[in-house]
Design an enzyme around this catalytic site. Structure first.
Site, PDB file in Angstrom:
ATOM      1  N   ASP A  52     -20.936  29.658 -19.562  1.00  0.00           N
ATOM      2  CA  ASP A  52     -19.523  29.840 -19.206  1.00  0.00           C
ATOM      3  C   ASP A  52     -19.370  29.889 -17.683  1.00  0.00           C
ATOM      4  O   ASP A  52     -18.253  29.977 -17.164  1.00  0.00           O
ATOM      5  CB  ASP A  52     -18.898  31.057 -19.902  1.00  0.00           C
ATOM      6  N   SER A  53     -20.506  29.772 -16.962  1.00  0.00           N
ATOM      7  CA  SER A  53     -20.439  29.566 -15.508  1.00  0.00           C
ATOM      8  C   SER A  53     -19.757  28.239 -15.205  1.00  0.00           C
ATOM      9  O   SER A  53     -19.415  27.970 -14.048  1.00  0.00           O
ATOM     10  CB  SER A  53     -21.840  29.606 -14.886  1.00  0.00           C
ATOM     11  N   ASP A  91     -22.609  29.221 -24.429  1.00  0.00           N
ATOM     12  CA  ASP A  91     -22.020  30.552 -24.261  1.00  0.00           C
ATOM     13  C   ASP A  91     -20.740  30.680 -25.073  1.00  0.00           C
ATOM     14  O   ASP A  91     -19.859  29.806 -24.988  1.00  0.00           O
ATOM     15  CB  ASP A  91     -21.634  30.767 -22.785  1.00  0.00           C
ATOM     16  N   LYS A 121     -24.914  31.903 -27.172  1.00  0.00           N
ATOM     17  CA  LYS A 121     -25.291  33.086 -26.384  1.00  0.00           C
ATOM     18  C   LYS A 121     -24.090  34.009 -26.276  1.00  0.00           C
ATOM     19  O   LYS A 121     -22.966  33.548 -26.044  1.00  0.00           O
ATOM     20  CB  LYS A 121     -25.780  32.680 -24.981  1.00  0.00           C
ATOM     21  N   GLU A 123     -22.794  37.947 -24.649  1.00  0.00           N
ATOM     22  CA  GLU A 123     -23.113  39.022 -23.705  1.00  0.00           C
ATOM     23  C   GLU A 123     -22.837  40.385 -24.335  1.00  0.00           C
ATOM     24  O   GLU A 123     -21.771  40.602 -24.909  1.00  0.00           O
ATOM     25  CB  GLU A 123     -22.236  38.882 -22.445  1.00  0.00           C
ATOM     26  N   GLU A 190     -30.222  39.457 -16.826  1.00  0.00           N
ATOM     27  CA  GLU A 190     -29.701  38.988 -15.541  1.00  0.00           C
ATOM     28  C   GLU A 190     -29.668  40.127 -14.522  1.00  0.00           C
ATOM     29  O   GLU A 190     -29.123  41.203 -14.774  1.00  0.00           O
ATOM     30  CB  GLU A 190     -28.284  38.402 -15.741  1.00  0.00           C
TER      31      GLU A 190
HETATM   32  O1  KIV Z   1     -23.145  31.151 -17.743  1.00  0.00           O
HETATM   33  C1  KIV Z   1     -24.273  31.115 -17.240  1.00  0.00           C
HETATM   34  O2  KIV Z   1     -24.606  30.234 -16.424  1.00  0.00           O
HETATM   35  C2  KIV Z   1     -25.236  32.138 -17.615  1.00  0.00           C
HETATM   36  C3  KIV Z   1     -26.541  32.173 -16.891  1.00  0.00           C
HETATM   37  C4  KIV Z   1     -26.359  32.750 -15.546  1.00  0.00           C
HETATM   38  C5  KIV Z   1     -27.580  32.888 -17.664  1.00  0.00           C
HETATM   39  O3  KIV Z   1     -24.963  32.933 -18.460  1.00  0.00           O
END
Ligand code: KIV
Length: 272
Positions: A52-53, A91, A121, A123, A190
């Site tokens: 989600d980055s 994510d 993934k 969080e 992280e």
């Molecule tokens: O969204 C992302 O890029 C991440 C990584 C930093 C692990 O969750």
């Protein structure tokens, strides 16, 4: 598939577990689009994270919070089309798994059905356990994510190192075990102290992938734009730059502008 060598076979969650057992480190990078994912996969990466980055890297937002389910699915579909080897993890964006476990499983199924990704993934620790359980019960593999969890940035108020204090470190260890016991296939840690990350990696049987968590874990992940040097403003201690694409691209574009303006491009060979 019997004729394919181990390296060429598609990476699975089972294969990642075997890598940990053998002590073979796992490589993971983010990608958000077809062209980059094709290069990253072809270069031999084990896991591609459609992070989600993308909210920051692709859309220019300050945080990961604004990206939507449909936007993540768009990025995930583009990546999956390019990949033949790496495990593709997507994510779940902020707000799609925190409201209720039924909403979480329905959103998880939508991502998997439409994008054809391999895993998701999420969080958080014990507070998202009901959602984690429902999604796993639907047969969807989950990678956990603890430590600095950027979807909670407004609660933390800072991107500084997490779990330096004993109470937060103890909660992180307990959450890591909770996620493993629930059936998660791996865990991202992280920006936490290296000693703590190493302890978690030793205590868990599932692979632990670090970002800013030192070398004592089972693998490493970085954001592709950061490790390729496309973003000059982001200089955390944990980041190693493997290229200066900001410089390379700026120079190439500058050259192109010059050539167009001077009439040097296109030349006779570059026309019909
Ligand atoms: O969204 C992302 O890029 C991440 C990584 C930093 C692990 O969750």
């Amino acid at each position: 598939m019997g004729y394919l060598s181990e390296e060429k076979k598609k990476v699975t969650t089972q294969r990642l577990r075997e890598m940990k057992q053998r002590g073979e480190k796992i490589s993971m990078l983010t990608s958000y689009d077809y062209t980059m994912a094709k290069i990253v996969d072809g270069a031999g990466i084990d896991v591609i994270l459609v992070g989600d980055s993308a909210s920051n890297v692709m859309a220019g937002n300050m945080t990961t919070l604004p990206i939507t389910l449909d936007q993540m699915i768009y990025h995930a579909k583009s990546v999956v089309r390019a990949v033949s080897h790496a495990l593709v993890v997507v994510d779940m964006p902020f707000g799609t798994y925190q409201i209720s476990d039924s909403e979480a499983v329905s959103n998880a199924i939508k991502i998997m059905k439409v994008s054809h990704a391999d895993a998701l993934k999420l969080e958080g620790g014990v507070e998202i356990l009901p959602s984690v359980r429902r999604i796993l019960d639907a047969g969807i593999p989950i990678m956990g994510h603890l430590g600095l969890t950027p979807q909670s940035i407004n609660k933390f108020g800072t991107y500084a190192v997490r779990a330096k204090e004993e109470a937060e470190a103890e909660k992180l260890i307990s959450d890591a075990h909770t996620l493993e016991d629930a059936g998660c296939f791996s865990l991202v840690l992280e920006k936490i102290p290296a000693v703590l990350a190493e302890r978690v990696a030793k205590e868990l049987t599932i692979p632990v992938i670090g970002i800013g968590a030192g070398g004592g874990v089972d693998g490493q992940v970085l954001v592709i734009a950061d490790m390729l040097g496309m973003n000059c403003d982001f200089t955390p201690r944990f980041l190693r730059r493997y290229a200066d694409l900001f410089g390379t691209i700026t120079q190439a574009v500058g050259h192109y502008v010059e050539d167009v303006k001077s009439g040097d491009f296109p030349n006779e060979k570059e026309q019909y």
